[in-house]
Design an enzyme around this catalytic site. Structure first.
Site, PDB file in Angstrom:
ATOM      1  N   ASN A   1       0.871  -1.177   0.000  1.00 44.18           N
ATOM      2  CA  ASN A   1       0.000   0.000   0.000  1.00 44.18           C
ATOM      3  C   ASN A   1       0.910   1.229   0.000  1.00 44.18           C
ATOM      4  OD1 ASN A   1      -1.836   2.008   0.416  1.00 44.18           O
ATOM      5  ND2 ASN A   1      -2.350   1.427   2.523  1.00 44.18           N
ATOM      6  N   TRP A   2       1.060   1.813  -1.182  1.00 41.07           N
ATOM      7  CA  TRP A   2       2.013   2.931  -1.307  1.00 41.07           C
ATOM      8  C   TRP A   2       1.470   4.255  -0.790  1.00 41.07           C
ATOM      9  CZ3 TRP A   2       4.067   1.793  -6.965  1.00 41.07           C
ATOM     10  CH2 TRP A   2       4.953   0.712  -6.905  1.00 41.07           C
ATOM     11  N   LYS A   3       0.171   4.285  -0.482  1.00 41.04           N
ATOM     12  CA  LYS A   3      -0.440   5.528   0.025  1.00 41.04           C
ATOM     13  C   LYS A   3      -0.100   6.688  -0.911  1.00 41.04           C
ATOM     14  CE  LYS A   3      -0.197   3.445   4.526  1.00 41.04           C
ATOM     15  NZ  LYS A   3      -0.197   3.562   5.954  1.00 41.04           N
TER      16      LYS A   3
ATOM     17  N   HIS B   1      -9.716   1.237   4.590  1.00 41.84           N
ATOM     18  CA  HIS B   1      -8.444   1.486   5.282  1.00 41.84           C
ATOM     19  C   HIS B   1      -8.680   2.497   6.399  1.00 41.84           C
ATOM     20  CE1 HIS B   1      -4.365   2.754   6.119  1.00 41.84           C
ATOM     21  NE2 HIS B   1      -3.983   1.611   5.590  1.00 41.84           N
TER      22      HIS B   1
ATOM     23  N   GLU C   1      -7.022   4.900   7.437  1.00 39.62           N
ATOM     24  CA  GLU C   1      -6.759   6.312   7.096  1.00 39.62           C
ATOM     25  C   GLU C   1      -7.968   6.917   6.382  1.00 39.62           C
ATOM     26  OE1 GLU C   1      -2.939   5.770   5.182  1.00 39.62           O
ATOM     27  OE2 GLU C   1      -2.110   5.245   7.144  1.00 39.62           O
TER      28      GLU C   1
ATOM     29  N   GLU D   1      -5.865  -4.742  10.454  1.00 44.00           N
ATOM     30  CA  GLU D   1      -4.868  -3.697  10.685  1.00 44.00           C
ATOM     31  C   GLU D   1      -5.224  -2.902  11.938  1.00 44.00           C
ATOM     32  OE1 GLU D   1      -2.604  -2.652   6.831  1.00 44.00           O
ATOM     33  OE2 GLU D   1      -4.316  -1.322   7.013  1.00 44.00           O
TER      34      GLU D   1
ATOM     35  N   GLY E   1       2.024   2.460  10.781  1.00 48.32           N
ATOM     36  CA  GLY E   1       2.985   3.548  10.621  1.00 48.32           C
ATOM     37  C   GLY E   1       3.618   4.009  11.918  1.00 48.32           C
TER      38      GLY E   1
ATOM     39  N   SER F   1       3.050  -1.930  10.503  1.00 47.04           N
ATOM     40  CA  SER F   1       4.500  -1.934  10.781  1.00 47.04           C
ATOM     41  C   SER F   1       5.191  -3.266  10.472  1.00 47.04           C
ATOM     42  CB  SER F   1       4.768  -1.503  12.229  1.00 47.04           C
ATOM     43  OG  SER F   1       4.281  -0.186  12.440  1.00 47.04           O
TER      44      SER F   1
END
Ligand code: PGA
Length: 256
Positions: A9-11, A96, A98, A168, A174, A213
């Site tokens: 997941n490159w965000k 997700h 975020e 998650e 992160g 992480s």
């Protein structure tokens, strides 16, 4: 035995040029598509070129990080399933944390996106996870069941077979904090039970990834957890060597 799937997941990282460079390097790695599936969730601006590059006979799947639940229309800034599919995108992340926390996506919004993607032939990575506060108040199980339940009550078996569930824990994303073996086993067990309650023994074939992480140093230990069928990786997936080492590691651990 479930074949592991490792997803990047490159965000909001990587230009088109950087994305193609990553794919070119990844193609040269000795990764065995027979023992591990790879999915790259790239930014929209990289998808078209990556779709062309990945399509040329290499076993990597392409994914988007979001989508909208209408086919087309006056929705400034949004992206449709058709647009994604035209770039050879097969996968999309929904739910997700975020998106849930920074962009106010409720269970209802997450489900609308998930259902629209599934109805239109895409596969989804459906993220669930508790906050630290929820964990400390012993609400982990109810949060996971609420999030996953909102999807399971509305999909059929065919759609379920195109779904990966990603556990998650929000506090591990992160932050450098990884959930421990017991916490992960327990959470994955809850999710697997819930899948079984809704769909029976098919649940045993489904992929439940862990995310939060994951890196080169902890991936071996995490791979040894029997309920972990792969990873959804943020930070460490930006580096092609790390991403490929993690994928190789879980492939080897699960093959034995
Ligand atoms: P992280 O992100 O690996 O950087 O913790 C995981 C994710 O957000 O999917």
């Amino acid at each position: 035995m479930r074949k592991p799937t490792v997803s990047a997941n490159w965000k909001m990282f990587k230009t088109p040029h950087e994305s193609i460079d990553f794919v070119d390097k990844l193609k040269k790695k000795p990764l065995d598509g027979e023992i591990v599936n790879l999915i790259l969730f790239a930014p929209y601006t990289s998808l078209f070129e990556m779709g062309n590059s990945i399509n040329s006979g290499f076993q990597i799947y392409l994914g988007a990080q979001n989508l909208y639940w209408e086919s087309e229309g006056a929705f400034t800034g949004e992206i449709s399933v058709n647009m994604l599919q035209a770039c050879n995108v097969k996968w999309v992340i929904v739910g997700h944390s975020e998106r849930r926390t920074l962009f106010n996506e409720t269970d209802e919004i997450v489900c609308r996106k998930a259902l629209f993607a599934l109805k239109n032939g895409m596969s989804i990575t459906f993220c669930v996870g508790e906050s630290l506060n929820e964990r400390e108040s012993n609400e982990t199980e109810s949060v996971l069941r609420r999030q996953l339940g909102s999807l399971l009550s509305r999909i059929d078996l065919n759609q379920l077979n195109r779904t990966i569930v990603a556990y998650e824990p929000i506090w591990a994303i992160g932050t450098g904090l990884t959930a421990n073996v017991e916490q992960i086993s327990q959470a994955h067990g809850i999710l697997r039970d819930q899948l079984r309650e809704s769909f029976g023994e098919v649940a045993d074939k489904l992929t439940i990834q862990y995310g939060g992480s994951v890196n080169e140093n902890n991936c071996e230990q995490l791979s040894e957890i029997s309920e972990v069928d792969g990873f959804l990786i943020g930070g460490a997936s930006l580096d092609v060597d790390q991403f490929s080492n993690i994928s190789e590691t879980i492939g080897k651990v699960k093959k034995i």
